[in-house]
Design an enzyme around this catalytic site. Structure first.
Site, PDB file in Angstrom:
ATOM      1  N   ARG A 131       0.595  -0.596  -0.333  1.00 15.56           N
ATOM      2  CA  ARG A 131      -0.557  -0.100   0.052  1.00 15.56           C
ATOM      3  C   ARG A 131       1.157   0.991  -0.084  1.00 15.56           C
ATOM      4  O   ARG A 131       1.846   1.069   0.548  1.00 15.56           O
ATOM      5  CB  ARG A 131      -0.868   0.127   1.352  1.00 15.56           C
ATOM      6  CG  ARG A 131      -1.919  -0.738   0.736  1.00 15.56           C
ATOM      7  CD  ARG A 131      -2.913  -1.595   1.908  1.00 15.56           C
ATOM      8  NE  ARG A 131      -4.038  -0.567   2.020  1.00 15.56           N
ATOM      9  CZ  ARG A 131      -4.947   0.201   3.266  1.00 15.56           C
ATOM     10  NH1 ARG A 131      -4.591  -0.837   4.119  1.00 15.56           N
ATOM     11  NH2 ARG A 131      -5.163   1.097   2.900  1.00 15.56           N
ATOM     12  N   ASP A 329     -15.495   2.436   3.145  1.00 14.45           N
ATOM     13  CA  ASP A 329     -14.854   1.330   3.145  1.00 14.45           C
ATOM     14  C   ASP A 329     -16.528   0.568   3.547  1.00 14.45           C
ATOM     15  O   ASP A 329     -16.430  -1.190   3.749  1.00 14.45           O
ATOM     16  CB  ASP A 329     -14.470   0.686   5.441  1.00 14.45           C
ATOM     17  CG  ASP A 329     -13.439   1.373   5.548  1.00 14.45           C
ATOM     18  OD1 ASP A 329     -12.641   1.414   4.198  1.00 14.45           O
ATOM     19  OD2 ASP A 329     -12.954   2.001   6.666  1.00 14.45           O
ATOM     20  N   LYS A 356      -6.673  -0.100  -1.192  1.00 13.92           N
ATOM     21  CA  LYS A 356      -7.197  -0.538   0.105  1.00 13.92           C
ATOM     22  C   LYS A 356      -6.244  -1.639   0.558  1.00 13.92           C
ATOM     23  O   LYS A 356      -5.392  -2.415  -0.075  1.00 13.92           O
ATOM     24  CB  LYS A 356      -8.615  -0.672   0.402  1.00 13.92           C
ATOM     25  CG  LYS A 356      -9.476   0.328   0.177  1.00 13.92           C
ATOM     26  CD  LYS A 356      -9.375   1.777   1.025  1.00 13.92           C
ATOM     27  CE  LYS A 356      -9.663   2.924   1.307  1.00 13.92           C
ATOM     28  NZ  LYS A 356      -9.386   4.517   2.092  1.00 13.92           N
TER      29      LYS A 356
END
Ligand code: S3P
Length: 447
Positions: A131, A329, A356
């Site tokens: 990430r 989310d 994510k």
């Protein structure tokens, strides 16, 4: 090094279930839990936290605060007690800070380390190590911290903090509560005024809790609706008693389950209703979802309600991209709701989903295809043609790619599938919702 990526996969098949009924409670809010531990660890004196989420991500934060000198203890009654070191008092951690799967721990803790005269190495699992971290190292670098990242700006990554750091004024190039929070946390031990300029509002738990702990923080919204959040440091934080409300992002799985499983009538108690988090409820209501807010109140400075959710005939919609930050989310499980609706659901503005815990647009598209849903993957969204209330075909195995929300979303899809849905690995669920499977079983009779 113990990476949670090293765990043995725990596959599971989810089949059709009875209606969801009765009343359940979901665990504490993950975002608020991280912040409660971090701010308590920066106070001299004792703070107490009730309702803390005891998932792997939050436990990684607790371990890191201990490694930097705070006394963090879980009492037998489930209350957490923290004796902090004071702002400016964080100590050199004796070894690497192992962040597991947790992006929030990593990015927020980098902010804390950045303005202390200590050096910390951050490591994580295979998902976290992919990430992007430049979004935090860029502004924290402007404040004077130094970084030594792996190629591509990822973990493992060494942070060399500095004290005194330099206050900055920083306009967020991406709508991210983690980036905003990293800078605000660095500002606590930085003399002078640090300002974060936020063109698109994101979850405001950091601002609320910093004020609650007594930080010198102001928020001004200008004529264009842009928020200017300023912290003047160094701040002296005062210990607090914090009650963590239930996590709306965990409730999301049960909200969608109760909407799509015929005959369901479920109450989910004590769910956080901060408007920066409730986009999913708004969008599901636009699709015809019956979601009632009961017993609205305030818990730990955050709005909370009990939600009564009844099975509903959903219809597809085009989701306004402006609502994305308040449900960022929740898209994986929202796509499952869209797969059960009548007609087509169109989403866009979801570029952030690609960075994510997994690339959630690709992972969801592949998984939905594997269980017979008609889905088109676009650069920044999915277009889903729903079943119109008819059961999904099912199948799999669906690849979860170390992403807890992918695993939980397909568990919910299984509840309305003809052949059941095979999920390749349910172990990542423990990062955010350790009791998910037990709660699903108790509310549906599913196995
Ligand atoms: C979080 C912010 C969001 C969210 C994450 C938790 C937080 O990330 O996806 O699960 O607690 O600040 P971004 O800041 O990357 O949008």
């Amino acid at each position: 090094m113990a990476h949670s990526a090293d765990h043995a996969p725990v596959p599971c098949r989810f089949g059709t279930s009875a209606a969801l009924t009765g009343a359940i409670r979901v665990p504490g809010d993950k975002s608020i839990s991280h912040r409660a531990l971090m701010l308590s660890a920066l106070c001299v004196g004792r703070s107490r936290i009730t309702g803390l989420l005891e998932g792997e991500d939050v436990l990684a934060t607790a371990a890191a605060m201990r490694a930097m000198g705070a006394d963090v203890v879980r009492d037998d009654d489930g209350v957490w007690t923290v004796h902090g070191v004071g702002v400016g008092g964080l100590m050199q951690p004796p070894q690497a800070l192992e962040m597991g799967n947790s992006g929030t721990s990593t990015r927020l803790l980098m902010g804390l380390v950045a303005s202390h005269p200590i050096t910390a190495m951050f490591t994580g699992d295979a998902s976290l190590s992919r990430r992007p971290m430049a979004r935090v190292t860029d502004p924290l670098g402007e404040m004077g911290a130094q970084f030594n990242a792996s190629p591509g700006g990822t973990l493992p990554l060494m942070v060399r903090g500095i004290s005194p750091a330099v206050p900055i004024s920083y306009r967020l190039p991406v709508a991210s509560a983690q980036v905003k929070s990293a800078i605000l946390l660095a500002a606590l031990n930085t003399p002078g005024t640090t300002t974060v300029i936020e063109p698109v509002a994101t979850r405001d738990h950091s601002e609320k809790m910093l004020k609650g702990f007594g930080a010198d923080l102001t928020v001004e919204t200008d004529a264009d609706g842009v928020r200017h959040i300023s912290v003047t440091g160094p701040c002296d934080l005062k210990p607090q008693n914090i009650e963590v409300p239930g996590d709306p992002s965990s409730a999301a799985f049960f909200i969608v389950a109760a909407l799509i499983v015929p005959g369901s009538d479920l109450v989910i108690e004590n769910v956080g209703m901060n408007v920066t988090r409730t986009g999913l409820i708004t969008v599901l209501e636009q699709m015809g979802g019956r979601i009632e807010r009961l017993n609205e109140r305030t818990v730990g400075g955050e709005p909370v309600a009990d939600l009564r959710v009844r099975a509903s005939a959903l219809h597809g919609i085009t989701v306004d991209p402006a609502i994305v930050p308040s449900m960022v989310d929740e898209f994986p499980v929202f796509f499952v709701a869209a797969a059960c609706a009548s007609g087509t659901t169109v989403t866009s503005g979801l570029d952030e989903l690609r960075v994510k815990e997994s690339d959630r647009l690709a992972t969801m598209a592949r998984g939905l295809e594997a269980i017979g849903v008609s889905v088109k993957e676009c650069e920044d969204g999915l277009v889903i043609t729903g079943s119109g209330g008819v059961t999904l075909r099912g199948g799999g195995p669906v690849a979860t790619l170390l992403d807890h929300r992918i695993a939980m979303s397909f568990a919910i899809a299984g509840l309305v599938s003809q052949d059941g849905v095979e999920v390749d690995d349910t172990a990542p669920i423990a990062t955010s919702f350790p009791d998910f499977l037990a709660l699903l079983e108790s509310s549906t009779g599913a196995t």
